[in-house]
Design an enzyme around this catalytic site. Structure first.
Site, PDB file in Angstrom:
ATOM      1  N   HIS A  30      24.370  -3.334 -16.621  1.00 33.58           N
ATOM      2  CA  HIS A  30      24.687  -2.585 -17.839  1.00 33.58           C
ATOM      3  C   HIS A  30      25.627  -3.269 -18.831  1.00 33.58           C
ATOM      4  O   HIS A  30      25.813  -2.742 -19.919  1.00 33.58           O
ATOM      5  CB  HIS A  30      25.297  -1.230 -17.463  1.00 33.58           C
ATOM      6  CG  HIS A  30      24.399  -0.395 -16.620  1.00 33.58           C
ATOM      7  ND1 HIS A  30      23.217   0.134 -17.086  1.00 33.58           N
ATOM      8  CD2 HIS A  30      24.496  -0.008 -15.320  1.00 33.58           C
ATOM      9  CE1 HIS A  30      22.639   0.827 -16.116  1.00 33.58           C
ATOM     10  NE2 HIS A  30      23.385   0.745 -15.036  1.00 33.58           N
ATOM     11  N   ILE A  75      29.712   7.219 -23.068  1.00 33.79           N
ATOM     12  CA  ILE A  75      28.979   6.944 -21.837  1.00 33.79           C
ATOM     13  C   ILE A  75      29.556   7.756 -20.682  1.00 33.79           C
ATOM     14  O   ILE A  75      30.756   8.025 -20.629  1.00 33.79           O
ATOM     15  CB  ILE A  75      28.943   5.439 -21.504  1.00 33.79           C
ATOM     16  CG1 ILE A  75      30.340   4.845 -21.384  1.00 33.79           C
ATOM     17  CG2 ILE A  75      28.134   4.679 -22.547  1.00 33.79           C
ATOM     18  CD1 ILE A  75      30.343   3.390 -20.940  1.00 33.79           C
ATOM     19  N   HIS A 127      28.301   3.384 -11.485  1.00 33.81           N
ATOM     20  CA  HIS A 127      26.995   3.942 -11.858  1.00 33.81           C
ATOM     21  C   HIS A 127      27.063   4.470 -13.284  1.00 33.81           C
ATOM     22  O   HIS A 127      27.982   5.212 -13.630  1.00 33.81           O
ATOM     23  CB  HIS A 127      26.614   5.077 -10.903  1.00 33.81           C
ATOM     24  CG  HIS A 127      25.358   5.791 -11.290  1.00 33.81           C
ATOM     25  ND1 HIS A 127      24.113   5.225 -11.152  1.00 33.81           N
ATOM     26  CD2 HIS A 127      25.160   7.016 -11.833  1.00 33.81           C
ATOM     27  CE1 HIS A 127      23.204   6.092 -11.577  1.00 33.81           C
ATOM     28  NE2 HIS A 127      23.811   7.184 -12.005  1.00 33.81           N
TER      29      HIS A 127
END
Length: 146
Positions: free
Chosen positions: A37, A127, A138
């Protein structure tokens, strides 16, 4: 029951021996999180960016349906796990208090096998992450907040 000094020392040493693998496991989950990510170099990804990054990060066998790349710095992302840039959200998760520039890559096409084609959506989003021992492990979602 009273423990003697030798037994206490043995319990202490065994406890030390069990701690590093747990920390190492969290570190490996954090490293995987970053690999999937984190991309500080790009500011505004397009479709070609998604196709390239998904291939480089080995997320195309099978084609991953959706992945979000965060274009920020590690310290700001890690701070979501604390009180500097995050707050509790939906149970045991954390939501960023500041927006991050992200690129969301969505798989388009029917086959889950390569070649994988992706459509990019870029923008600023808060986020939502899960943390373990102060590290993000995660990415759950990104939320547009006007």
């Amino acid at each position: 029951m009273v423990m003697g000094p030798h037994l206490l020392l043995l319990v202490f040493i065994l406890g030390l021996g069990l701690t590093p693998p747990t920390l190492a496991q969290n570190d490996s989950r954090y490293i995987k999180f970053l690999d999937q990510h984190y991309d500080p170099k790009t500011k505004n990804g397009n479709d070609k960016y998604c196709e390239k990054m998904m291939r480089l990060r080995n997320m195309i066998s099978p084609c991953k349906e959706i992945n979000t790349f965060i274009h920020g710095n590690k310290a700001s992302i890690k701070a979501i796990c604390g009180n500097q840039n995050g707050q509790p959200y939906n149970g045991n998760q954390r939501i960023s208090t500041s927006a991050f520039q992200v690129t969301i890559c969505r798989h388009i096409g029917g086959s889950p096998r390569p070649p994988c084609r992706y459509r990019a959506t870029a923008g600023f989003r808060n986020i939502v992450i899960a943390c373990e021992n102060g590290l993000p492990v995660h990415l759950d979602e990104s939320i547009f907040r006007p």
